[in-house]
Design a protein around this motif. Structure first.
Motif, PDB file in Angstrom:
ATOM      1  N   SER A  36       0.854  -1.190   0.000  1.00 20.97           N
ATOM      2  CA  SER A  36       0.000   0.000   0.000  1.00 20.97           C
ATOM      3  C   SER A  36       0.889   1.239   0.000  1.00 20.97           C
ATOM      4  O   SER A  36       2.104   1.140   0.148  1.00 20.97           O
ATOM      5  CB  SER A  36      -0.826   0.044   1.289  1.00 20.97           C
ATOM      6  OG  SER A  36      -1.925  -0.797   1.210  1.00 20.97           O
ATOM      7  N   THR A  49      -2.244   8.578   0.755  1.00 21.64           N
ATOM      8  CA  THR A  49      -3.323   8.636  -0.244  1.00 21.64           C
ATOM      9  C   THR A  49      -4.193   9.876  -0.033  1.00 21.64           C
ATOM     10  O   THR A  49      -4.608  10.519  -1.001  1.00 21.64           O
ATOM     11  CB  THR A  49      -4.200   7.357  -0.167  1.00 21.64           C
ATOM     12  OG1 THR A  49      -3.341   6.230  -0.213  1.00 21.64           O
ATOM     13  CG2 THR A  49      -5.193   7.276  -1.311  1.00 21.64           C
ATOM     14  N   GLU A 120       1.076   4.151  -3.950  1.00 20.35           N
ATOM     15  CA  GLU A 120       1.561   2.757  -3.875  1.00 20.35           C
ATOM     16  C   GLU A 120       2.733   2.557  -4.833  1.00 20.35           C
ATOM     17  O   GLU A 120       3.685   1.852  -4.535  1.00 20.35           O
ATOM     18  CB  GLU A 120       0.514   1.678  -4.192  1.00 20.35           C
ATOM     19  CG  GLU A 120      -0.971   1.962  -4.158  1.00 20.35           C
ATOM     20  CD  GLU A 120      -1.527   2.554  -2.886  1.00 20.35           C
ATOM     21  OE1 GLU A 120      -1.673   3.768  -2.902  1.00 20.35           O
ATOM     22  OE2 GLU A 120      -1.850   1.851  -1.911  1.00 20.35           O
ATOM     23  N   PHE A 182      -3.589  -1.366  -5.474  1.00 24.28           N
ATOM     24  CA  PHE A 182      -4.575  -0.296  -5.655  1.00 24.28           C
ATOM     25  C   PHE A 182      -4.908   0.101  -7.090  1.00 24.28           C
ATOM     26  O   PHE A 182      -5.850   0.833  -7.314  1.00 24.28           O
ATOM     27  CB  PHE A 182      -4.101   0.943  -4.866  1.00 24.28           C
ATOM     28  CG  PHE A 182      -5.090   2.034  -4.652  1.00 24.28           C
ATOM     29  CD1 PHE A 182      -6.445   1.781  -4.470  1.00 24.28           C
ATOM     30  CD2 PHE A 182      -4.664   3.365  -4.612  1.00 24.28           C
ATOM     31  CE1 PHE A 182      -7.338   2.833  -4.238  1.00 24.28           C
ATOM     32  CE2 PHE A 182      -5.542   4.408  -4.372  1.00 24.28           C
ATOM     33  CZ  PHE A 182      -6.879   4.138  -4.191  1.00 24.28           C
ATOM     34  N   ARG A 196     -11.287   2.756  -2.591  1.00 20.22           N
ATOM     35  CA  ARG A 196     -10.379   2.950  -1.460  1.00 20.22           C
ATOM     36  C   ARG A 196     -10.136   1.624  -0.731  1.00 20.22           C
ATOM     37  O   ARG A 196     -11.042   0.800  -0.615  1.00 20.22           O
ATOM     38  CB  ARG A 196     -10.946   3.967  -0.469  1.00 20.22           C
ATOM     39  CG  ARG A 196     -10.964   5.404  -0.930  1.00 20.22           C
ATOM     40  CD  ARG A 196      -9.591   5.952  -1.232  1.00 20.22           C
ATOM     41  NE  ARG A 196      -8.629   5.935  -0.148  1.00 20.22           N
ATOM     42  CZ  ARG A 196      -8.427   6.925   0.726  1.00 20.22           C
ATOM     43  NH1 ARG A 196      -9.167   8.005   0.670  1.00 20.22           N
ATOM     44  NH2 ARG A 196      -7.485   6.836   1.649  1.00 20.22           N
ATOM     45  N   GLY A 197      -8.936   1.461  -0.236  1.00 15.98           N
ATOM     46  CA  GLY A 197      -8.579   0.204   0.434  1.00 15.98           C
ATOM     47  C   GLY A 197      -8.276  -0.900  -0.570  1.00 15.98           C
ATOM     48  O   GLY A 197      -8.146  -2.070  -0.210  1.00 15.98           O
ATOM     49  N   GLY A 198      -8.123  -0.526  -1.850  1.00 14.55           N
ATOM     50  CA  GLY A 198      -8.073  -1.524  -2.920  1.00 14.55           C
ATOM     51  C   GLY A 198      -6.784  -2.303  -3.065  1.00 14.55           C
ATOM     52  O   GLY A 198      -6.708  -3.184  -3.920  1.00 14.55           O
ATOM     53  N   SER A 199      -5.778  -2.042  -2.240  1.00 14.65           N
ATOM     54  CA  SER A 199      -4.571  -2.873  -2.358  1.00 14.65           C
ATOM     55  C   SER A 199      -4.867  -4.314  -1.969  1.00 14.65           C
ATOM     56  O   SER A 199      -4.226  -5.247  -2.466  1.00 14.65           O
ATOM     57  CB  SER A 199      -3.451  -2.324  -1.478  1.00 14.65           C
ATOM     58  OG  SER A 199      -3.116  -1.033  -1.888  1.00 14.65           O
TER      59      SER A 199
HETATM   60  N1  ASP Z   1      -3.854   3.539  -0.294  1.00 10.90           N
HETATM   61  C1  ASP Z   1      -5.177   3.252  -0.714  1.00 10.90           C
HETATM   62  C2  ASP Z   1      -6.189   3.801   0.294  1.00 10.90           C
HETATM   63  O1  ASP Z   1      -5.818   4.435   1.274  1.00 10.90           O
HETATM   64  C3  ASP Z   1      -5.371   1.807  -0.999  1.00 10.90           C
HETATM   65  C4  ASP Z   1      -4.982   0.866   0.113  1.00 10.90           C
HETATM   66  O2  ASP Z   1      -4.261   1.233   1.023  1.00 10.90           O
HETATM   67  O3  ASP Z   1      -5.417  -0.294   0.072  1.00 10.90           O
HETATM   68  O4  ASP Z   1      -7.359   3.629   0.099  1.00 10.90           O
END
Ligand code: ASP
Length: 456
Positions: A36, A49, A120, A182, A196-199
């Motif tokens: 990430s 991010t 990322e 991501f 978001r959170g896509g890693s």
């Molecule tokens: N950096 C991105 C986010 O904050 C993806 C991730 O961390 O999974 O959403």
């Protein structure tokens, strides 16, 4: 071979990246490392991010964002300096960001994706450089070169099936691959990010594509807990759970794992293990296809807030062919997605996430439902929470709903809606948001009150 994904807090500082290097060095099977962007170093810190989103937005509106750019560069600079990497990597990162800012601003969605993904991308380059310095034969691989093809929906990429065939080739590489999470690329070569959170999604796709033996998801907790530790004191740790259970719990607000991420791993039957970068010797939580569930029919309890219900009543609704379709068509016309539709013979409620509703949309849908469907009553109520009791074992166990409703009666919580999911993996109870924490605490007491430290 294993795919190991490290989340934002695991790569937030030099100290954390050193832990990552030790974890990678310790197991030769960890061949594909997904990272990430640097996350928060403490609770009041800002994720890279988020700094990048601010940078992109400022640049789009003002055509200038030097201060925001420097804020990002200085995060990488302090990491690189502390890791003993030379200044070249920071210079490369700064040049890369400046280059990204020259992208066509008339395509704001793609512009923002390009800026966001640099978090990322640059972190993967930096971590690969550090692993090499530590004597690990590591190499940065770009998602475009690896063939991670996705649909062209900015901020909401979906993986294309061809991607899996392309990614298979990564298995043959000798080196330890460091891969940015991501984002992927459309067939036309545009960079597109996942939500978001896509890693987590990238890691799961790579595990599926390379047919990995295990997908390890490193985060900052020892395991998945049976309830949110901010709501329930010392909840039990879950040792093993199924994909379906994890999917239901992450839907209801368990933020350990991005729920969409499970799909590629699940379809390819790849076990997932959630582990702690700060305590790698702890066994973590395994997510698998099937588990034994004789110990407790319930695996976890979660509550998610921010729901509205559209209540509709019409006498003889049950006999009117096409009523449900027409009702949902009105929602579709407004671009609204719904979560549950519990219904009776003369009435139905459509439950949806209230962030989608504005005062104008509410007014328009209520008016259309009243006029076009000739209903006896229609109104919208806000601020509901959905409490989910999840567990594969519920399916074969008598009395789970009775125990749940009794627990809520004890806590003096009024149940507005009950929906026993068709799969019987979950039981959903709609209550007022203000009762959510109390409900979860009482349900936890009911189902886990006497459990020891770990379940299942
Ligand atoms: N950096 C991105 C986010 O904050 C993806 C991730 O961390 O999974 O959403």
């Amino acid at each position: 071979m294993k795919v190991a994904k490290f989340g934002g807090t695991s790569v937030a500082s030099a100290e954390q990246i050193r832990k990552v290097a030790a974890i990678v060095a310790e197991d030769k099977e960890r061949k594909l490392i997904v990272v990430s962007a640097p996350g928060k170093r403490s609770s009041d810190d800002t994720k890279v991010t988020d700094l990048l989103i601010k940078l992109g937005e400022t640049y789009l509106t003002k055509g200038e964002a030097e201060e925001e750019l420097q804020a990002v560069v200085s995060r990488y600079d302090s990491i690189a300096t502390e890791l003993g990497l030379d200044g070249e990597i920071t210079a490369t990162i700064e040049a890369d960001l400046r280059e990204r800012l020259t992208f066509d601003r008339n395509r704001p969605g793609s512009f923002m994706d390009l800026i966001k993904a640099s978090g990322e991308d640059n972190n993967a380059k930096l971590i690969a450089a550090f692993l090499q310095k530590e004597g690990i034969n590591a190499v940065y691989v770009n998602p475009q070169d690896a063939g991670l093809l996705v649909s062209d929906e900015p901020g909401n990429a979906q993986v294309l099936s061809e991607a899996y065939d392309n990614l298979k080739r990564l298995r043959d590489r000798e080196e330890v691959i460091v891969f940015p999470g991501f984002f992927g690329y459309s067939k036309e070569g545009t960079l597109v990010t996942f939500p978001r959170g896509g890693s987590d999604i990238t890691g799961s796709i790579l595990a599926a594509g390379t047919k990995a033996d295990l997908y390890e998801n490193f985060t900052d907790v020892d395991s998945v807990f049976a309830a949110n530790p901010n709501v329930v004191k010392n909840p039990v740790k879950i040792k093993r759970m199924t994909y379906r259970e994890m999917r239901e719990l992450s839907y209801a607000g368990f933020s350990v794992f991005h729920d969409e991420a499970l799909i590629p791993a699940f379809r390819n039957d790849i076990p997932v293990c959630v582990k702690n970068t700060n305590n790698p010797s702890s066994t973590g939580t395994m997510i698998i296809s099937e588990r034994e569930y004789f110990l407790n029919p319930v695996i976890g309890i979660a509550a998610d807030e921010g729901f509205s219900t559209i209540y509709v009543r019409k006498y003889l609704m049950n006999r009117e062919v096409g009523f449900g379709r027409k009702l949902l068509q009105i929602l579709e016309d407004e671009g609204l997605s719904y979560e549950h539709i519990p219904s009776g013979i003369d009435d139905t409620s459509v439950i949806l996430r209230q962030e989608q509703l504005t005062a104008e949309i509410e007014e328009r849908i209520v008016q259309r439902i009243r006029e076009e469907l000739a209903v006896d009553d229609v109104y919208i109520e806000r601020d509901f929470a959905m409490v989910m009791i999840v567990g594969e074992g519920m399916h074969n166990t008598v009395g789970v709903s009775a125990r749940a409703t009794q627990a809520l009666a004890r806590a003096n919580v009024n149940i507005e809606m009950i929906n026993q999911g068709s799969s019987e993996v979950s039981l959903v109870l709609g209550i007022h948001s203000e009762d959510a924490d109390r409900a979860v605490q009482e349900l936890y007491q009911e189902f886990f009150g006497s459990a020891d430290e770990t379940v299942q």
